[in-house]
Design a protein around this motif. Structure first.
Motif, PDB file in Angstrom:
ATOM      1  N   UNK A  49       0.835  -1.209   0.000  1.00  0.00           N
ATOM      2  CA  UNK A  49       0.000   0.000   0.000  1.00  0.00           C
ATOM      3  C   UNK A  49       0.867   1.257   0.000  1.00  0.00           C
ATOM      4  N   UNK A  50       1.963   1.218   0.750  1.00  0.00           N
ATOM      5  CA  UNK A  50       2.879   2.370   0.778  1.00  0.00           C
ATOM      6  C   UNK A  50       3.525   2.570  -0.588  1.00  0.00           C
ATOM      7  N   UNK A  51       3.918   1.469  -1.224  1.00  0.00           N
ATOM      8  CA  UNK A  51       4.492   1.561  -2.563  1.00  0.00           C
ATOM      9  C   UNK A  51       3.474   2.138  -3.549  1.00  0.00           C
ATOM     10  N   UNK A  52       2.218   1.664  -3.461  1.00  0.00           N
ATOM     11  CA  UNK A  52       1.185   2.143  -4.375  1.00  0.00           C
ATOM     12  C   UNK A  52       0.958   3.639  -4.203  1.00  0.00           C
ATOM     13  N   UNK A  53       0.959   4.095  -2.952  1.00  0.00           N
ATOM     14  CA  UNK A  53       0.785   5.528  -2.691  1.00  0.00           C
ATOM     15  C   UNK A  53       1.929   6.324  -3.301  1.00  0.00           C
TER      16      UNK A  53
ATOM     17  N   UNK B  77       6.095   3.603 -14.558  1.00  0.00           N
ATOM     18  CA  UNK B  77       5.233   3.751 -13.377  1.00  0.00           C
ATOM     19  C   UNK B  77       3.923   3.002 -13.556  1.00  0.00           C
ATOM     20  N   UNK B  78       3.396   3.006 -14.760  1.00  0.00           N
ATOM     21  CA  UNK B  78       2.150   2.272 -15.025  1.00  0.00           C
ATOM     22  C   UNK B  78       2.363   0.772 -14.830  1.00  0.00           C
ATOM     23  N   UNK B  79       3.474   0.250 -15.361  1.00  0.00           N
ATOM     24  CA  UNK B  79       3.768  -1.176 -15.192  1.00  0.00           C
ATOM     25  C   UNK B  79       4.015  -1.513 -13.717  1.00  0.00           C
ATOM     26  N   UNK B  80       4.694  -0.603 -13.018  1.00  0.00           N
ATOM     27  CA  UNK B  80       4.956  -0.819 -11.590  1.00  0.00           C
ATOM     28  C   UNK B  80       3.654  -0.826 -10.806  1.00  0.00           C
TER      29      UNK B  80
ATOM     30  N   UNK C   9      11.718   4.723  -4.496  1.00  0.00           N
ATOM     31  CA  UNK C   9      12.294   3.382  -4.428  1.00  0.00           C
ATOM     32  C   UNK C   9      11.159   2.388  -4.224  1.00  0.00           C
ATOM     33  N   UNK C  10      11.031   1.448  -5.147  1.00  0.00           N
ATOM     34  CA  UNK C  10       9.978   0.438  -5.089  1.00  0.00           C
ATOM     35  C   UNK C  10      10.624  -0.935  -5.073  1.00  0.00           C
ATOM     36  N   UNK C  11      10.601  -1.577  -3.915  1.00  0.00           N
ATOM     37  CA  UNK C  11      11.159  -2.926  -3.823  1.00  0.00           C
ATOM     38  C   UNK C  11      12.610  -3.005  -4.216  1.00  0.00           C
ATOM     39  N   UNK C  12      13.387  -1.982  -3.873  1.00  0.00           N
ATOM     40  CA  UNK C  12      14.808  -1.980  -4.213  1.00  0.00           C
ATOM     41  C   UNK C  12      15.113  -1.375  -5.558  1.00  0.00           C
ATOM     42  N   UNK C  13      14.075  -1.022  -6.336  1.00  0.00           N
ATOM     43  CA  UNK C  13      14.267  -0.397  -7.652  1.00  0.00           C
ATOM     44  C   UNK C  13      14.041   1.102  -7.541  1.00  0.00           C
ATOM     45  N   UNK C  14      15.025   1.892  -7.933  1.00  0.00           N
ATOM     46  CA  UNK C  14      14.896   3.346  -7.916  1.00  0.00           C
ATOM     47  C   UNK C  14      14.337   3.828  -9.250  1.00  0.00           C
ATOM     48  N   UNK C  15      13.262   4.619  -9.181  1.00  0.00           N
ATOM     49  CA  UNK C  15      12.644   5.190 -10.382  1.00  0.00           C
ATOM     50  C   UNK C  15      12.761   6.702 -10.299  1.00  0.00           C
ATOM     51  N   UNK C  16      13.534   7.279 -11.200  1.00  0.00           N
ATOM     52  CA  UNK C  16      13.719   8.729 -11.237  1.00  0.00           C
ATOM     53  C   UNK C  16      12.626   9.334 -12.107  1.00  0.00           C
TER      54      UNK C  16
END
Length: 298
Positions: free
Chosen positions: A60-64, A239-242, A168-175
């Motif tokens: 839920x935190x990642x989704x937010x 971001x859409x795929x994530x 950072x989503x599950x160890x993956x950084x998205x700039x």
């Protein structure tokens, strides 16, 4: 082994207590809808449930975070498309302004439009979301561009704050962030606000050499704007795929948690009826085994 009345009574009472305990557990499952309410009910299942609960909160935190980043990226996409259109218009005005046949009125009209364009660009650069200046980088709590009393445009964000936002989503950084230096400044360090002002002055004075020099800067920042649009588009897809992946994780984890924690109501009702029959039988047997006492005759 000698079977005494005390032994029979003790065992009978223990059996009745066991039946009552099972009956109570089943009744608790029926009212709460949960198989396990406390770690003492089943330590291993309780541990798995706790881990799944933690995982769901993390998802839920990642989704937010992803939704917040998507809001920013959508805004960047809209702003960059508008900026690209403005840069194209600036180039058209620069080419037109280099025409020697222009009258003074024509030059005044072009310079007035360029001045308004500069004001519009400042407004875009100072775009806010929830009080944060989206092009401010690490200094997003202050205006990105200001106009002084003499009409000069100043970028207030220092180069040290030219840091893009990321999650950072599950160890993956998205700039996903863009700064004023990405959108409004060329790689050689010329700001679009200065370019437009110098271009306006050059057209007003008929200085074609200066106009040609600024045309080079305009083409450079145009190309940079297109690259930014491509990057933003790619970030939108990531971001859409994530987000879709997080939704799948949430669905799987919720189903897994339901299988671990939720009671099968139909099964519980059936077992409850069975335990009720067992209890009635145990009480009937106990009445025959346990000898009457003086209290029975009072």
């Amino acid at each position: 082994m000698r079977i005494t009345e005390n032994l029979l009574s003790s065992r009978t009472l223990n059996d009745i207590q066991d039946v009552l305990r099972k009956y109570s557990d089943l009744n608790s499952q029926l009212t709460s809808g949960k198989k396990v309410r406390y770690p003492s009910d089943n330590a291993s299942v309780a541990t798995r449930i706790s881990n799944l609960d933690s995982r769901l909160r993390e998802i839920e935190r990642y989704k937010t975070n992803v939704e917040t980043a998507q809001n920013y990226v959508n805004m960047y996409d809209t702003a960059l498309q508008e900026v690209s259109s403005i840069y194209l218009r600036i180039k058209e005005l620069a080419v037109r302004g280099a025409n020697d046949t222009l009258s003074d009125d024509d030059r005044v009209a072009i310079t007035e439009e360029l001045n308004k364009i500069n004001t519009q660009l400042v407004s875009i650069a100072n775009t806010e979301i929830s009080g944060n200046y989206v092009f401010g980088g690490a200094k997003n709590n202050q205006k990105v561009v200001e106009i002084d009393s003499e009409g000069n445009f100043k970028i207030t964000v220092p180069p040290q704050a030219n840091i893009r936002q990321k999650i950072s989503i599950g160890g993956q950084d998205i700039e996903y962030g863009k700064t004023v230096y990405d959108v409004f400044v060329t790689d050689s360090g010329a700001s679009i606000f200065g370019i437009v002002k110098r271009l306006s002055d050059a057209i007003e004075s008929g200085d074609n050499t200066s106009i040609q020099n600024e045309l080079g800067n305009i083409e450079e920042i145009q190309a940079k704007s297109l690259n930014n649009l491509a990057e933003v588009g790619a970030t939108q897809r990531v971001l859409e795929m994530t987000s879709n992946r997080m939704e799948e994780f949430k669905s799987f984890s919720t189903e897994f948690l339901s299988n671990e924690a939720d009671a099968d109501i139909a099964q519980v009702v059936m077992e409850l009826a069975t335990q009720q029959n067992v209890l009635q039988s145990a009480l009937k047997a106990a009445s025959n085994i346990i000898p009457p006492t003086l209290a029975d005759f009072l």
